[in-house]
Design an enzyme around this catalytic site. Structure first.
Site, PDB file in Angstrom:
ATOM      1  N   HIS A  62       0.812  -1.182   0.014  1.00 23.73           N
ATOM      2  CA  HIS A  62       0.038   0.065  -0.219  1.00 23.73           C
ATOM      3  C   HIS A  62       0.865   1.308   0.079  1.00 23.73           C
ATOM      4  CE1 HIS A  62      -3.714  -2.660   1.148  1.00 23.73           C
ATOM      5  NE2 HIS A  62      -2.640  -3.163   1.798  1.00 23.73           N
ATOM      6  N   PHE A  63       1.014   1.855  -1.100  1.00 21.10           N
ATOM      7  CA  PHE A  63       1.709   3.139  -1.022  1.00 21.10           C
ATOM      8  C   PHE A  63       1.067   4.447  -1.177  1.00 21.10           C
ATOM      9  CE2 PHE A  63       5.548   1.088  -3.609  1.00 21.10           C
ATOM     10  CZ  PHE A  63       5.935   0.451  -2.508  1.00 21.10           C
ATOM     11  N   ARG A  64      -0.092   4.427  -0.874  1.00 20.48           N
ATOM     12  CA  ARG A  64      -1.001   5.591  -0.428  1.00 20.48           C
ATOM     13  C   ARG A  64      -1.029   6.702  -1.416  1.00 20.48           C
ATOM     14  NH1 ARG A  64      -3.016   2.636   3.482  1.00 20.48           N
ATOM     15  NH2 ARG A  64      -1.648   2.099   5.227  1.00 20.48           N
ATOM     16  N   ASN A  94      -6.860   0.437  -2.368  1.00 17.01           N
ATOM     17  CA  ASN A  94      -7.680   1.030  -1.578  1.00 17.01           C
ATOM     18  C   ASN A  94      -7.234   2.518  -1.210  1.00 17.01           C
ATOM     19  OD1 ASN A  94      -5.938  -0.523  -0.412  1.00 17.01           O
ATOM     20  ND2 ASN A  94      -6.834  -0.246   1.521  1.00 17.01           N
ATOM     21  N   HIS A 178      -8.561 -10.358   0.790  1.00 19.55           N
ATOM     22  CA  HIS A 178      -8.394 -10.126   2.358  1.00 19.55           C
ATOM     23  C   HIS A 178      -9.630 -10.672   2.975  1.00 19.55           C
ATOM     24  CE1 HIS A 178      -7.492  -7.157   5.617  1.00 19.55           C
ATOM     25  NE2 HIS A 178      -8.429  -7.983   6.055  1.00 19.55           N
ATOM     26  N   HIS A 236      -2.069 -12.610   3.285  1.00 26.63           N
ATOM     27  CA  HIS A 236      -1.714 -12.818   4.552  1.00 26.63           C
ATOM     28  C   HIS A 236      -2.369 -13.439   5.561  1.00 26.63           C
ATOM     29  CE1 HIS A 236      -5.158 -10.060   4.532  1.00 26.63           C
ATOM     30  NE2 HIS A 236      -4.658  -9.044   3.954  1.00 26.63           N
ATOM     31  N   ASP A 309       2.548  -6.789   2.858  1.00 26.09           N
ATOM     32  CA  ASP A 309       1.603  -5.914   3.126  1.00 26.09           C
ATOM     33  C   ASP A 309       1.957  -4.610   3.780  1.00 26.09           C
ATOM     34  OD1 ASP A 309      -1.228  -5.166   3.379  1.00 26.09           O
ATOM     35  OD2 ASP A 309      -1.717  -6.376   5.243  1.00 26.09           O
ATOM     36  N   HIS A 313       1.945   4.253   8.026  1.00 29.48           N
ATOM     37  CA  HIS A 313       1.404   5.422   8.759  1.00 29.48           C
ATOM     38  C   HIS A 313       2.337   6.398   9.532  1.00 29.48           C
ATOM     39  CE1 HIS A 313      -2.802   3.648   7.979  1.00 29.48           C
ATOM     40  NE2 HIS A 313      -2.278   2.490   8.215  1.00 29.48           N
TER      41      HIS A 313
END
Length: 444
Positions: A62-64, A94, A178, A236, A309, A313
């Site tokens: 997840h690289f945002r 997402n 997921h 995961h 994964d 943050h």
């Protein structure tokens, strides 16, 4: 000099370990052999007996970007990948807005072409209302379709049984899932709130995101895939119970496969007392017995792939009370070293570790001409020094969030060099910011 000759390396590839030299030319592996001589116009890298592996392919990050770039972005996290020996990644949908249509998907590819230091691909996300986007997806445009069968952001929780069934029936690519049961999680959280309010102790996280929630959802995904003959990859895995749901043995011929993550091999619920919300993630890190069972399942091929994964943050966000502290942790910069700790411990062979982090994702997602040390393939390589320990410090972290759950830990190996399409993007502790990765191609 754009070409390179790597000499005196111990290659680890396709179940073999052997000493050889490797010539990289025009972004490809031109020749693998003994006692290769320099052609005079190429960089010489003396491996001095260190391990030369195909670069890690991380199929779960997840690289945002877009929408959450105060935490991370494609540029910052791909730089961390390069420092950690990850030469290709597959990024999750997402974001804000989510990648649930062609336009959003291609916008991510366009951005990565500008700034990504390593190779890249992006998943299409499933929702309760984008079934036609899924049905008409060009299977060469994405590694797969991501289905959140547990809680997620926005409308990306697919909880309509009819839509879920149709996705499993009609998907033109592998489905990756997921798996956590949202109603069970919400009920557990309400019980915890009634006792502690918003400041629930971190060690309650694996009881709220319970093993039962994981098992129920994973069983549902497997049943749907079995019904429709779907190519399913369950992400995961975090419990011993789920491991038993998958068949051991080689990847070839499997329609249903599984994956775990490096943090499930490294941490246990005993670490919540020390690290708190810094290791809060979904699904949750569980017991030492789960960790041991997952490691065994990876060794025997019940679990096929080892990924991260990676989900960064800010430290300030992680310091919030439980109900506001987000789930996820930054991992890409140290993932390969973390995986190799299991080799040093004797729980995985080096050959099996390479298969799980590189060969298996390349095969599973039909990645064209990457993931192996083969003549003619793209020259995505990592040189690992198994004799040089590396202690993690906060000041070296390249992820934008600026911290690592491994701070203070001493890995028994270090990343000496990372080559992306023949270019040394990471060499002797320095990053070459001029290097750009390429869009992954899928041979479908």
């Amino acid at each position: 000099m754009n070409d390179c000759l790597i000499i005196n390396a111990e290659l680890v590839n396709e179940g073999r370990r052997f000493h050889a030299d490797v010539r990289l030319r025009n972004g490809r592996i031109e020749h693998i052999g003994g006692d290769l001589t320099s052609m005079g116009n190429e960089r010489i890298v003396d491996a001095a007996g260190r391990w030369l592996l195909p670069g890690m392919i991380d199929d779960q990050v997840h690289f945002r970007e877009p929408g959450l770039t105060h935490k991370a972005d494609i540029e910052s996290e791909s730089r961390a990948c390069a420092a950690g020996g990850i030469t290709s990644y597959m990024e999750m949908p997402n974001t804000r807005p989510p990648a649930t249509n062609r336009e959003a998907l291609e916008a991510k590819y366009a951005r990565a072409a500008q700034v990504s230091r390593v190779n890249y691909a992006f998943y299409l996300g499933a929702t309760n209302d984008n079934l036609e986007e899924i049905r008409t997806l060009d299977p060469r445009s994405a590694p797969g379709i991501k289905v959140f069968m547990g809680a997620s952001t926005g409308n990306m929780l697919v909880d309509d049984p009819a839509i879920l069934d149709a996705i499993f029936r009609d998907a033109p690519t592998p489905i990756i899932t997921h798996c956590e049961d949202t109603p069970m999680i919400l009920a557990n959280e309400e019980v915890a709130k009634a006792r502690w309010g918003e400041d629930i102790p971190p060690e309650q996280h694996p009881l709220i995101r319970s093993r039962e929630a994981c098992i129920k959802s994973t069983r549902l995904a497997i049943s749907l895939a079995s019904k429709h003959g779907t190519r399913l990859h369950v992400l995961h895995i975090s419990t011993a119970d789920e491991c038993a749901l998958f068949e051991p043995g080689p990847l070839a011929g499997k329609r249903i496969t599984a994956e775990t993550c490096v943090h499930f091999l490294h941490f246990s619920d005993a670490d919540y007392a020390r690290l708190g919300h810094r290791i809060k993630c979904n699904p949750a890190i569980k017991t030492a017995a789960d960790r041991e069972a997952i490691t065994r399942a990876l060794a025997e091929g019940r679990i096929d792939v080892l990924a991260t994964d990676h989900a960064p943050h800010l430290a300030a966000e992680k310091a919030e009370p439980y109900v506001r502290a987000p789930s996820g942790l930054p991992l890409v910069q140290y993932a390969l070293q973390c995986a190799l700790e299991r080799v040093f411990d004797g729980h995985l062979t080096l050959e099996r570790a390479v298969e799980a982090v590189t060969h298996a994702p390349a095969t599973l997602f039909d990645v064209r001409e990457r993931g192996y040390l083969r003549e003619g393939y793209h020259a995505d390589l990592v040189l690992v020094d198994p004799r040089k320990p590396h202690t993690v410090t906060a000041d070296e972290v390249l992820s934008k969030c600026g911290w690592s759950p491994f701070e203070g830990y001493t890995f028994r190996s270090s990343i000496a060099a990372t080559f992306v399409n023949g270019q040394p993007v990471w060499l002797d502790g320095r990053l070459d910011d001029a290097v750009r990765g390429q869009r992954l191609e899928f041979a479908r």
